[in-house]
Design a protein around this motif. Structure first.
Motif, PDB file in Angstrom:
ATOM      1  N   THR A 138      19.446 -13.082  11.790  1.00  0.00           N
ATOM      2  CA  THR A 138      18.179 -13.625  11.279  1.00  0.00           C
ATOM      3  C   THR A 138      18.240 -14.096   9.833  1.00  0.00           C
ATOM      4  OG1 THR A 138      17.455 -11.414  10.581  1.00  0.00           O
ATOM      5  CG2 THR A 138      16.903 -12.094  12.819  1.00  0.00           C
ATOM      6  N   GLY A 139      19.301 -13.692   9.081  1.00  0.00           N
ATOM      7  CA  GLY A 139      19.288 -13.882   7.643  1.00  0.00           C
ATOM      8  C   GLY A 139      18.542 -12.714   7.011  1.00  0.00           C
ATOM      9  N   VAL A 140      18.777 -12.462   5.736  1.00  0.00           N
ATOM     10  CA  VAL A 140      18.184 -11.285   5.107  1.00  0.00           C
ATOM     11  C   VAL A 140      18.043 -11.519   3.610  1.00  0.00           C
ATOM     12  CG1 VAL A 140      20.426 -10.164   4.729  1.00  0.00           C
ATOM     13  CG2 VAL A 140      18.367  -8.758   4.905  1.00  0.00           C
ATOM     14  N   THR A 141      17.041 -10.873   3.013  1.00  0.00           N
ATOM     15  CA  THR A 141      16.880 -10.888   1.563  1.00  0.00           C
ATOM     16  C   THR A 141      17.376  -9.557   1.012  1.00  0.00           C
ATOM     17  OG1 THR A 141      14.970 -12.374   1.658  1.00  0.00           O
ATOM     18  CG2 THR A 141      15.234 -11.055  -0.343  1.00  0.00           C
ATOM     19  N   LYS A 142      18.347  -9.601   0.122  1.00  0.00           N
ATOM     20  CA  LYS A 142      18.943  -8.403  -0.463  1.00  0.00           C
ATOM     21  C   LYS A 142      18.504  -8.260  -1.920  1.00  0.00           C
ATOM     22  CE  LYS A 142      21.643  -6.696   2.797  1.00  0.00           C
ATOM     23  NZ  LYS A 142      21.568  -5.301   3.274  1.00  0.00           N
ATOM     24  N   ARG A 143      18.265  -7.022  -2.321  1.00  0.00           N
ATOM     25  CA  ARG A 143      17.950  -6.722  -3.723  1.00  0.00           C
ATOM     26  C   ARG A 143      19.251  -6.402  -4.449  1.00  0.00           C
ATOM     27  NH1 ARG A 143      12.646  -5.380  -4.890  1.00  0.00           N
ATOM     28  NH2 ARG A 143      13.288  -3.842  -6.446  1.00  0.00           N
ATOM     29  N   VAL A 144      19.486  -7.105  -5.550  1.00  0.00           N
ATOM     30  CA  VAL A 144      20.719  -6.942  -6.330  1.00  0.00           C
ATOM     31  C   VAL A 144      20.350  -6.549  -7.751  1.00  0.00           C
ATOM     32  CG1 VAL A 144      22.808  -8.077  -7.163  1.00  0.00           C
ATOM     33  CG2 VAL A 144      21.889  -8.665  -4.907  1.00  0.00           C
ATOM     34  N   THR A 145      20.972  -5.498  -8.242  1.00  0.00           N
ATOM     35  CA  THR A 145      20.730  -5.046  -9.612  1.00  0.00           C
ATOM     36  C   THR A 145      21.816  -5.586 -10.533  1.00  0.00           C
ATOM     37  OG1 THR A 145      19.655  -3.017  -8.834  1.00  0.00           O
ATOM     38  CG2 THR A 145      20.436  -3.038 -11.113  1.00  0.00           C
ATOM     39  N   LEU A 146      21.401  -6.287 -11.592  1.00  0.00           N
ATOM     40  CA  LEU A 146      22.312  -6.898 -12.544  1.00  0.00           C
ATOM     41  C   LEU A 146      22.149  -6.241 -13.911  1.00  0.00           C
ATOM     42  CD1 LEU A 146      21.584 -10.632 -11.666  1.00  0.00           C
ATOM     43  CD2 LEU A 146      23.349  -9.160 -10.674  1.00  0.00           C
ATOM     44  N   ARG A 147      23.123  -6.479 -14.768  1.00  0.00           N
ATOM     45  CA  ARG A 147      23.044  -6.008 -16.147  1.00  0.00           C
ATOM     46  C   ARG A 147      23.179  -7.209 -17.070  1.00  0.00           C
ATOM     47  NH1 ARG A 147      22.649  -1.122 -18.675  1.00  0.00           N
ATOM     48  NH2 ARG A 147      24.785  -1.024 -19.447  1.00  0.00           N
ATOM     49  N   GLU A 148      22.265  -7.329 -18.042  1.00  0.00           N
ATOM     50  CA  GLU A 148      22.345  -8.436 -18.971  1.00  0.00           C
ATOM     51  C   GLU A 148      21.814  -8.000 -20.336  1.00  0.00           C
ATOM     52  OE1 GLU A 148      18.331 -11.004 -18.332  1.00  0.00           O
ATOM     53  OE2 GLU A 148      19.906 -11.288 -16.852  1.00  0.00           O
ATOM     54  N   PRO A 149      22.245  -8.683 -21.403  1.00  0.00           N
ATOM     55  CA  PRO A 149      21.831  -8.282 -22.746  1.00  0.00           C
ATOM     56  C   PRO A 149      20.364  -8.602 -23.024  1.00  0.00           C
ATOM     57  CG  PRO A 149      23.184 -10.275 -22.844  1.00  0.00           C
ATOM     58  CD  PRO A 149      23.233  -9.799 -21.424  1.00  0.00           C
ATOM     59  N   GLU A 150      19.692  -7.663 -23.677  1.00  0.00           N
ATOM     60  CA  GLU A 150      18.313  -7.836 -24.130  1.00  0.00           C
ATOM     61  C   GLU A 150      18.235  -7.440 -25.605  1.00  0.00           C
ATOM     62  OE1 GLU A 150      15.903  -9.099 -22.461  1.00  0.00           O
ATOM     63  OE2 GLU A 150      16.669  -9.076 -20.390  1.00  0.00           O
ATOM     64  N   SER A 151      17.198  -7.916 -26.289  1.00  0.00           N
ATOM     65  CA  SER A 151      17.022  -7.581 -27.703  1.00  0.00           C
ATOM     66  C   SER A 151      16.953  -6.072 -27.882  1.00  0.00           C
ATOM     67  CB  SER A 151      15.748  -8.248 -28.235  1.00  0.00           C
ATOM     68  OG  SER A 151      15.544  -7.932 -29.598  1.00  0.00           O
ATOM     69  N   CYS A 152      17.697  -5.556 -28.821  1.00  0.00           N
ATOM     70  CA  CYS A 152      17.771  -4.113 -29.052  1.00  0.00           C
ATOM     71  C   CYS A 152      16.387  -3.570 -29.443  1.00  0.00           C
ATOM     72  CB  CYS A 152      18.786  -3.806 -30.142  1.00  0.00           C
ATOM     73  SG  CYS A 152      18.846  -2.057 -30.601  1.00  0.00           S
ATOM     74  N   PRO A 153      15.878  -2.537 -28.746  1.00  0.00           N
ATOM     75  CA  PRO A 153      14.546  -2.011 -29.066  1.00  0.00           C
ATOM     76  C   PRO A 153      14.524  -1.209 -30.367  1.00  0.00           C
ATOM     77  CG  PRO A 153      15.579  -0.694 -27.354  1.00  0.00           C
ATOM     78  CD  PRO A 153      16.482  -1.860 -27.589  1.00  0.00           C
ATOM     79  N   THR A 154      15.681  -0.743 -30.802  1.00  0.00           N
ATOM     80  CA  THR A 154      15.725   0.070 -32.020  1.00  0.00           C
ATOM     81  C   THR A 154      15.587  -0.784 -33.272  1.00  0.00           C
ATOM     82  OG1 THR A 154      17.135   1.695 -30.902  1.00  0.00           O
ATOM     83  CG2 THR A 154      17.067   1.775 -33.325  1.00  0.00           C
ATOM     84  N   CYS A 155      16.361  -1.870 -33.334  1.00  0.00           N
ATOM     85  CA  CYS A 155      16.348  -2.726 -34.523  1.00  0.00           C
ATOM     86  C   CYS A 155      15.592  -4.025 -34.297  1.00  0.00           C
ATOM     87  CB  CYS A 155      17.779  -3.026 -34.967  1.00  0.00           C
ATOM     88  SG  CYS A 155      18.732  -3.982 -33.754  1.00  0.00           S
ATOM     89  N   GLN A 156      14.960  -4.156 -33.100  1.00  0.00           N
ATOM     90  CA  GLN A 156      14.208  -5.369 -32.744  1.00  0.00           C
ATOM     91  C   GLN A 156      15.075  -6.625 -32.795  1.00  0.00           C
ATOM     92  OE1 GLN A 156      11.051  -4.954 -31.594  1.00  0.00           O
ATOM     93  NE2 GLN A 156      11.502  -2.771 -31.898  1.00  0.00           N
ATOM     94  N   GLY A 157      16.358  -6.455 -32.499  1.00  0.00           N
ATOM     95  CA  GLY A 157      17.252  -7.610 -32.456  1.00  0.00           C
ATOM     96  C   GLY A 157      17.864  -7.984 -33.782  1.00  0.00           C
ATOM     97  N   GLY A 158      17.509  -7.259 -34.849  1.00  0.00           N
ATOM     98  CA  GLY A 158      18.048  -7.615 -36.163  1.00  0.00           C
ATOM     99  C   GLY A 158      19.461  -7.132 -36.388  1.00  0.00           C
ATOM    100  N   GLY A 159      19.874  -6.110 -35.673  1.00  0.00           N
ATOM    101  CA  GLY A 159      21.237  -5.617 -35.813  1.00  0.00           C
ATOM    102  C   GLY A 159      21.420  -4.580 -36.899  1.00  0.00           C
ATOM    103  N   ARG A 160      20.378  -4.360 -37.778  1.00  0.00           N
ATOM    104  CA  ARG A 160      20.553  -3.430 -38.895  1.00  0.00           C
ATOM    105  C   ARG A 160      19.300  -2.564 -39.061  1.00  0.00           C
ATOM    106  NH1 ARG A 160      24.904  -4.609 -41.882  1.00  0.00           N
ATOM    107  NH2 ARG A 160      24.186  -3.399 -43.679  1.00  0.00           N
ATOM    108  N   LEU A 161      19.537  -1.353 -39.575  1.00  0.00           N
ATOM    109  CA  LEU A 161      18.465  -0.423 -39.922  1.00  0.00           C
ATOM    110  C   LEU A 161      18.772   0.181 -41.290  1.00  0.00           C
ATOM    111  CD1 LEU A 161      17.770   1.577 -36.622  1.00  0.00           C
ATOM    112  CD2 LEU A 161      16.236  -0.044 -37.740  1.00  0.00           C
TER     113      LEU A 161
END
Length: 345
Positions: free
Chosen positions: A152-175
């Motif tokens: 019949t065909g099927v829809t599969k759920r796939v979990t990926l990993r990708e970069p997001e803005s750092c929540p600690t430094c808000q993407g600035g890279g420094r604290l």
């Protein structure tokens, strides 16, 4: 690929010295055991978690480059990989960095975070506007399908990993003037993302399904990579697959084979009624046209029923009486050809 605290080698149950073939065999064995479609109720939820963890481990250990980085950096291997790509890109625009060492910073001093600072001045990777646009990396994973999903065909759920803005430094890279301890100064962290992928009907075992634009993000405006799903069709307890055709063993009674009968036969859909011709042999084969799997040309393969004559486990007095009557009738010896062939040999 979601984060897990368990060692990937432990997840697959193989030693760190395991060969690529050992890893492949271990994955396929455990995939059949943990596949969620083979379980129901609360067990299905538990198997979904285990199956997800199993796929994460296999995705890394089956890829020689990822496995090498995992062996070297452990759970932080993806951060190290992101840094390496960034260093190579920046190095291409600045004549290279020569003495850089992933494990100990520059040969002349400095640490992992300082190198990020030297490359990007504390900005995120997305903010590094120097250099050429770089396409994101392609991602690969495996998708296990049942024969009914192939039909019949099927829809599969796939979990990926990708970069997001750092929540600690808000993407600035420094604290507070120092590289961020969470993202090591890169300004980004790896986050999990689940997407739905439609796999068409009729896909064959070993097929590589491409999902455009679902790979890793690019750099400096480069387009995203692609996602590739390697299809593995799980064994079925009833049907045997040969290309687009299906085969199944159909038990019949001796009198049904001798006299003919109408019986119910299984398909991947609803059971169908079929006619057993009179005088059918034990190795007889019936063909149900179009009851197989979808083909690339748009049609369907066939379903072949292999007749298997079964005997009653016990006989009633009435049944024994009828068999005794048959025994007294004159019949040709069915072993004549066999005995003659043995003598010639």
């Amino acid at each position: 690929m979601a984060t897990t605290s368990r060692d990937y080698y432990q997840v697959l149950g193989v030693p760190r010295s395991a060969s690529a073939e050992d890893i492949k065999k271990a994955y396929r064995r455990l995939a059949r055991q943990y596949h969620p479609d083979l379980h129901t109720g609360g067990k299905k939820v538990e198997m979904e978690k285990k199956f997800k963890e199993l796929n994460e481990a296999h995705e890394v250990l089956s890829d020689p480059d990822k496995r090498k980085k995992y062996d070297q950096y452990g759970a932080d291997w993806e951060q190290a990989e992101a840094y390496e790509r960034a260093r190579q890109q920046a190095g291409a625009g600045a004549g290279g960095f020569g003495g850089a060492d992933m494990r100990g910073g520059f040969a002349g001093g400095g640490d992992f975070s300082d190198i990020f600072e030297n490359l990007f001045g504390g900005r995120t990777r997305a903010g590094a506007t120097r250099g050429f646009a770089v396409q994101g990396e392609d991602l690969e994973t495996e998708a296990d399908l049942t024969l009914r999903e192939v039909l019949t065909g099927v829809t599969k759920r796939v979990t990926l990993r990708e970069p997001e803005s750092c929540p600690t430094c808000q993407g600035g890279g420094r604290l507070k003037g120092r590289p961020c301890p969470t993202c090591l100064g890169s300004g980004s962290v790896m986050e999990s993302k689940t997407i739905e992928v439609r796999i068409p009907a009729g896909v064959q075992d070993g097929t590589r399904v491409r999902v455009a634009g679902k790979g890793q993000p690019g750099m400096n405006g480069g387009r995203r990579g692609d996602l590739y799903l390697h299809v593995h069709i799980l064994p079925d307890p009833v049907f045997r697959q040969q290309g687009s055709d299906l085969h199944v063993t159909l038990p019949v009674w001796p009198w049904e084979a001798a006299l003919g009968a109408e019986v119910m036969a299984p398909t991947l859909g609803e059971p169908v009624r079929v006619k057993i011709p009179p005088g059918s042999k034990a190795d007889g084969k019936l063909r149900l046209k179009g009851k197989g799997l979808p083909t690339a040309a748009g049609g369907h393969g066939d379903l072949f029923l292999h007749l298997h004559i079964v005997m009653p486990s016990s006989l009633s007095d009435e049944e024994r009486k009828h068999y005794e009557q048959l025994k007294r009738l004159r019949h040709d010896d069915p072993r004549v050809d066999l005995l003659a062939a043995a003598q010639r040999g």
